[in-house]
Motif scaffolding. Structure first.
Motif, PDB file in Angstrom:
ATOM      1  N   PRO A 234       0.931  -1.355   0.077  1.00  0.00           N
ATOM      2  CA  PRO A 234      -0.053   0.020  -0.133  1.00  0.00           C
ATOM      3  C   PRO A 234       0.687   1.334  -0.108  1.00  0.00           C
ATOM      4  O   PRO A 234       0.556   2.293  -0.510  1.00  0.00           O
ATOM      5  N   VAL A 235       1.770   1.264   0.802  1.00  0.00           N
ATOM      6  CA  VAL A 235       2.863   2.421   0.618  1.00  0.00           C
ATOM      7  C   VAL A 235       3.460   2.612  -0.698  1.00  0.00           C
ATOM      8  O   VAL A 235       3.642   3.693  -0.951  1.00  0.00           O
ATOM      9  N   VAL A 236       3.815   1.533  -1.384  1.00  0.00           N
ATOM     10  CA  VAL A 236       4.538   1.709  -2.642  1.00  0.00           C
ATOM     11  C   VAL A 236       3.352   2.255  -3.625  1.00  0.00           C
ATOM     12  O   VAL A 236       3.891   3.162  -4.501  1.00  0.00           O
ATOM     13  N   VAL A 237       2.124   1.859  -3.420  1.00  0.00           N
ATOM     14  CA  VAL A 237       0.942   2.110  -4.193  1.00  0.00           C
ATOM     15  C   VAL A 237       0.903   3.716  -4.298  1.00  0.00           C
ATOM     16  O   VAL A 237       0.760   4.748  -5.292  1.00  0.00           O
ATOM     17  N   LEU A 238       0.732   4.328  -2.871  1.00  0.00           N
ATOM     18  CA  LEU A 238       0.603   5.694  -2.424  1.00  0.00           C
ATOM     19  C   LEU A 238       1.603   6.687  -3.122  1.00  0.00           C
ATOM     20  O   LEU A 238       1.458   7.554  -3.413  1.00  0.00           O
ATOM     21  N   VAL A 239       2.980   6.046  -2.980  1.00  0.00           N
ATOM     22  CA  VAL A 239       4.018   6.617  -3.282  1.00  0.00           C
ATOM     23  C   VAL A 239       4.097   6.908  -4.943  1.00  0.00           C
ATOM     24  O   VAL A 239       4.307   7.829  -5.669  1.00  0.00           O
ATOM     25  N   LEU A 240       3.729   5.766  -5.716  1.00  0.00           N
ATOM     26  CA  LEU A 240       3.715   5.759  -7.300  1.00  0.00           C
ATOM     27  C   LEU A 240       2.588   6.816  -7.603  1.00  0.00           C
ATOM     28  O   LEU A 240       2.537   7.546  -8.642  1.00  0.00           O
ATOM     29  N   ALA A 241       1.315   6.874  -6.849  1.00  0.00           N
ATOM     30  CA  ALA A 241       0.248   7.809  -7.262  1.00  0.00           C
ATOM     31  C   ALA A 241       1.012   9.151  -7.102  1.00  0.00           C
ATOM     32  O   ALA A 241       0.578  10.075  -7.690  1.00  0.00           O
ATOM     33  N   ALA A 242       1.657   9.458  -5.912  1.00  0.00           N
ATOM     34  CA  ALA A 242       2.111  10.862  -5.714  1.00  0.00           C
ATOM     35  C   ALA A 242       3.090  11.203  -6.472  1.00  0.00           C
ATOM     36  O   ALA A 242       3.021  12.220  -7.256  1.00  0.00           O
ATOM     37  N   LEU A 243       4.088  10.334  -7.030  1.00  0.00           N
ATOM     38  CA  LEU A 243       4.947  10.670  -7.900  1.00  0.00           C
ATOM     39  C   LEU A 243       4.311  10.886  -9.465  1.00  0.00           C
ATOM     40  O   LEU A 243       4.913  11.712 -10.115  1.00  0.00           O
ATOM     41  N   ALA A 244       3.113   9.977  -9.803  1.00  0.00           N
ATOM     42  CA  ALA A 244       2.622  10.211 -10.838  1.00  0.00           C
ATOM     43  C   ALA A 244       1.790  11.690 -11.161  1.00  0.00           C
ATOM     44  O   ALA A 244       2.181  12.347 -12.070  1.00  0.00           O
ATOM     45  N   VAL A 245       1.241  12.167  -9.819  1.00  0.00           N
ATOM     46  CA  VAL A 245       0.902  13.463  -9.837  1.00  0.00           C
ATOM     47  C   VAL A 245       1.785  14.476  -9.872  1.00  0.00           C
ATOM     48  O   VAL A 245       1.701  15.589 -10.467  1.00  0.00           O
ATOM     49  N   TRP A 246       3.064  14.344  -9.365  1.00  0.00           N
ATOM     50  CA  TRP A 246       3.784  15.253  -9.155  1.00  0.00           C
ATOM     51  C   TRP A 246       4.626  15.386 -10.617  1.00  0.00           C
ATOM     52  O   TRP A 246       4.689  16.540 -11.067  1.00  0.00           O
ATOM     53  N   SER A 247       4.732  14.323 -11.383  1.00  0.00           N
ATOM     54  CA  SER A 247       5.427  14.284 -12.626  1.00  0.00           C
ATOM     55  C   SER A 247       4.464  14.873 -13.751  1.00  0.00           C
ATOM     56  O   SER A 247       5.092  15.150 -14.770  1.00  0.00           O
ATOM     57  N   GLY A 248       3.276  14.730 -13.690  1.00  0.00           N
ATOM     58  CA  GLY A 248       2.381  15.089 -14.532  1.00  0.00           C
ATOM     59  C   GLY A 248       2.263  16.464 -14.989  1.00  0.00           C
ATOM     60  O   GLY A 248       2.514  17.368 -14.087  1.00  0.00           O
ATOM     61  N   PRO A 249       2.171  16.737 -16.060  1.00  0.00           N
ATOM     62  CA  PRO A 249       2.301  18.310 -16.901  1.00  0.00           C
ATOM     63  C   PRO A 249       1.154  18.884 -15.880  1.00  0.00           C
ATOM     64  O   PRO A 249       1.389  20.282 -15.588  1.00  0.00           O
ATOM     65  N   ALA A 250      -0.167  18.491 -15.920  1.00  0.00           N
ATOM     66  CA  ALA A 250      -0.968  19.053 -15.065  1.00  0.00           C
ATOM     67  C   ALA A 250      -1.380  18.255 -14.066  1.00  0.00           C
ATOM     68  O   ALA A 250      -1.974  17.304 -13.979  1.00  0.00           O
ATOM     69  N   HIS A 251      -1.040  18.901 -12.915  1.00  0.00           N
ATOM     70  CA  HIS A 251      -1.261  18.076 -11.526  1.00  0.00           C
ATOM     71  C   HIS A 251      -2.659  17.719 -11.008  1.00  0.00           C
ATOM     72  O   HIS A 251      -2.753  16.623 -10.949  1.00  0.00           O
ATOM     73  N   ARG A 252      -3.443  18.715 -11.331  1.00  0.00           N
ATOM     74  CA  ARG A 252      -4.829  18.550 -11.202  1.00  0.00           C
ATOM     75  C   ARG A 252      -5.434  17.595 -12.108  1.00  0.00           C
ATOM     76  O   ARG A 252      -6.276  16.617 -11.560  1.00  0.00           O
ATOM     77  N   VAL A 253      -5.224  17.376 -13.204  1.00  0.00           N
ATOM     78  CA  VAL A 253      -5.780  16.327 -14.253  1.00  0.00           C
ATOM     79  C   VAL A 253      -5.235  14.950 -13.971  1.00  0.00           C
ATOM     80  O   VAL A 253      -5.947  14.025 -13.987  1.00  0.00           O
ATOM     81  N   THR A 254      -3.877  15.022 -13.581  1.00  0.00           N
ATOM     82  CA  THR A 254      -3.265  13.702 -13.113  1.00  0.00           C
ATOM     83  C   THR A 254      -3.718  13.123 -12.017  1.00  0.00           C
ATOM     84  O   THR A 254      -4.035  11.861 -11.953  1.00  0.00           O
ATOM     85  N   LEU A 255      -4.148  14.173 -10.847  1.00  0.00           N
ATOM     86  CA  LEU A 255      -4.767  13.817  -9.637  1.00  0.00           C
ATOM     87  C   LEU A 255      -6.080  13.000  -9.914  1.00  0.00           C
ATOM     88  O   LEU A 255      -6.483  11.961  -9.342  1.00  0.00           O
ATOM     89  N   MET A 256      -6.899  13.615 -11.059  1.00  0.00           N
ATOM     90  CA  MET A 256      -8.403  13.291 -11.334  1.00  0.00           C
ATOM     91  C   MET A 256      -8.287  12.003 -11.938  1.00  0.00           C
ATOM     92  O   MET A 256      -8.822  10.957 -11.717  1.00  0.00           O
ATOM     93  N   THR A 257      -7.349  11.795 -13.001  1.00  0.00           N
ATOM     94  CA  THR A 257      -6.992  10.483 -13.644  1.00  0.00           C
ATOM     95  C   THR A 257      -6.654   9.371 -12.851  1.00  0.00           C
ATOM     96  O   THR A 257      -7.121   8.248 -12.919  1.00  0.00           O
ATOM     97  N   THR A 258      -5.852   9.730 -11.643  1.00  0.00           N
ATOM     98  CA  THR A 258      -5.300   8.535 -10.855  1.00  0.00           C
ATOM     99  C   THR A 258      -6.345   7.973  -9.928  1.00  0.00           C
ATOM    100  O   THR A 258      -6.913   7.084  -9.873  1.00  0.00           O
ATOM    101  N   ALA A 259      -7.216   9.052  -9.397  1.00  0.00           N
ATOM    102  CA  ALA A 259      -8.550   8.552  -8.603  1.00  0.00           C
ATOM    103  C   ALA A 259      -9.406   7.825  -9.340  1.00  0.00           C
ATOM    104  O   ALA A 259     -10.147   6.833  -8.948  1.00  0.00           O
ATOM    105  N   ILE A 260      -9.768   8.289 -10.739  1.00  0.00           N
ATOM    106  CA  ILE A 260     -10.583   7.368 -11.512  1.00  0.00           C
ATOM    107  C   ILE A 260     -10.203   6.187 -11.937  1.00  0.00           C
ATOM    108  O   ILE A 260     -10.851   5.168 -11.862  1.00  0.00           O
ATOM    109  N   GLY A 261      -8.741   6.109 -12.254  1.00  0.00           N
ATOM    110  CA  GLY A 261      -8.049   4.838 -12.493  1.00  0.00           C
ATOM    111  C   GLY A 261      -8.410   3.833 -11.211  1.00  0.00           C
ATOM    112  O   GLY A 261      -8.627   2.706 -11.517  1.00  0.00           O
ATOM    113  N   VAL A 262      -8.015   4.218 -10.187  1.00  0.00           N
ATOM    114  CA  VAL A 262      -8.139   3.446  -9.014  1.00  0.00           C
ATOM    115  C   VAL A 262      -9.571   2.727  -8.706  1.00  0.00           C
ATOM    116  O   VAL A 262      -9.705   1.909  -8.211  1.00  0.00           O
ATOM    117  N   GLY A 263     -10.234   3.926  -8.763  1.00  0.00           N
ATOM    118  CA  GLY A 263     -11.675   3.507  -8.719  1.00  0.00           C
ATOM    119  C   GLY A 263     -12.207   2.680  -9.577  1.00  0.00           C
ATOM    120  O   GLY A 263     -13.036   1.845  -9.209  1.00  0.00           O
TER     121      GLY A 263
END
Length: 432
Positions: A234-263
């Protein structure tokens, strides 16, 4: 620098910028894919780890099995049948017939003794069933069940890793329900009631096969791995998700994409659990265990896994909605204006009635982003520290966060008018 050199410099700079964006997109995509693939495994790993490592959690998991009506009925019927099968009623009636014949009873009376077999067996069955039912449905049995599973907490280890022993056990190619505690209690009750044959119930009959497959060893190997990964995955998954949001060109869109994908992956996991439930029920022979009993045991044992999956799904939906509400969409802007208008009106009403927040309110108003972020981060931290959160606890934390944000908005709007500085007066002095 000449014009040609400047043009070449600009071309190289643009090429480097394009290359950098491509690398960011690639890195973000890889991180998102890993997050989506590992999210269901992380949920299952947490469930396995909690069942193995937390005794209270395990006892809480299996406790309802002892009070499930279908399980009680099945155990009662099976134990009753095993006791009655150890009583040779036919031999008893034959002995009665021989005794009557030896005493010179009329042939009709001797032949009538055979007719006692059915009624005697029925009476015996009814009496034994009544005693067994009282044992199985008693509060004492439920307490004994919990105590036995707590002292032999390796139950889930036995099922998932093939180690240890308890009420739910794993054989070479099967998963069995151990009813030894019930058998011992029932045997003593029956012996005390005068049914001496009850003491002859063999030990081999103390288990009921729930699931049989030649792939059990493979499944246990996978569960051992998940048990090891239960803390870290679970820690690895949270770190991967945080890194994805941080590295994404648009942080908000990447966060929304991450949440939708996990859902979506949580929905896939729920569908997979439903399919596996049907596979499990199909694998259980009706002669070994009634379908309703098998379904009840399955649902009880996996209910916390389903609950955790639904909880993560709810969190994902809330996160996606929050990311959307912070975006430039027409709906998001309308909701923000409506919320700001409502809190602003309430705050100004407070100020008009003399309940001004003054400098504190102006400080809140000047740092809205920080206060909002702190409130949201506090809610997220509460869920992280919550011991086995549920959809209800998520709703509670969400309600508290929303309430805090509303109160902060009202207090910021109730600051009132900023005080003016001291009035300046022309210096007084005598004329020359």
């Amino acid at each position: 620098m000449s014009a040609t050199e400047r043009e070449e410099y600009e071309r190289l700079r643009k090429a480097a910028s394009v290359h950098h964006r491509r690398l960011r997109h690639t890195a973000t995509s890889v991180l998102l894919v890993l997050t989506f693939l590992l999210a269901p495994l992380a949920v299952v790993a947490v469930w396995v780890d909690s069942a193995v490592a937390d005794t209270d959690r395990y006892v809480q998991t299996v406790a309802p099995i002892a009070t499930e009506p279908s399980v009680r009925n099945t155990v009662t019927d099976r134990l009753t049948q095993r006791v009655v099968d150890n009583v040779d009623v036919a031999a008893f009636t034959e002995a009665v017939a021989r005794t009557l014949q030896r005493e010179g009873a009329p042939p009709r009376v001797v032949q009538g003794a055979d007719a006692l077999t059915g009624p005697l067996k029925s009476a015996l069955d009814s009496a034994v069933h009544s005693i067994v039912h009282k044992v199985v449905t008693s509060d004492q049995f439920a307490e004994v069940w919990d105590s036995a599973n707590r002292s032999a907490h390796a139950a889930v280890v036995k099922v998932l890793t093939g180690e240890g022993g308890s009420a739910v056990q794993a054989g070479d190619d099967s998963i069995d329900l151990n009813i030894g505690t019930v058998v011992d209690n029932v045997k003593q009750r029956l012996v005390d009631a005068g049914f001496d044959q009850a003491s002859k119930i063999p030990d081999v009959d103390k288990t009921i096969t729930l699931f049989q497959t030649d792939k059990l060893n493979d499944a246990q190997g996978a569960m051992r791995l998940l048990n090891v990964l239960g803390v870290w995955l679970p820690v690895v998954v949270l770190v991967l998700a945080a890194l994805a949001v941080w590295s994404g060109p648009a942080h908000r869109v990447t966060l929304m994409t991450t949440a939708i994908g996990v859902g979506v992956m949580m929905i896939v996991l729920l569908v997979g659990l439903a399919v596996m439930r049907q596979v499990y029920l199909d694998s259980v022979s009706t002669t070994a265990l009634p379908q309703d009993t098998a379904a009840a045991i399955h649902d009880i044992f996996l209910r916390f896994l389903k609950n955790t999956t639904v909880t993560v799904l709810v969190i994902a939906v809330i996160t996606a909605l929050a990311a959307y509400l912070y975006g430039p969409g027409h709906g998001a802007r309308w909701i923000r204006r409506a919320a700001a208008g409502g809190t602003g009106a309430a705050g100004r009403s407070m100020a008009r009635h003399g309940l001004r927040t003054g400098d504190a309110g102006r400080l809140l108003d000047a740092h809205r982003k920080w206060t909002t972020g702190i409130a949201i981060a506090g809610g997220a931290l509460a869920l992280v520290l919550w011991n086995y959160p549920t959809p209800g606890s998520v709703a509670l934390v969400l309600g508290i966060v929303v309430l805090v944000l509303v109160l902060l908005g009202i207090l910021a709007a109730a600051a009132g008018t900023a005080p003016r500085g001291p009035a300046s007066h022309p210096p007084s002095g005598k004329g020359a």
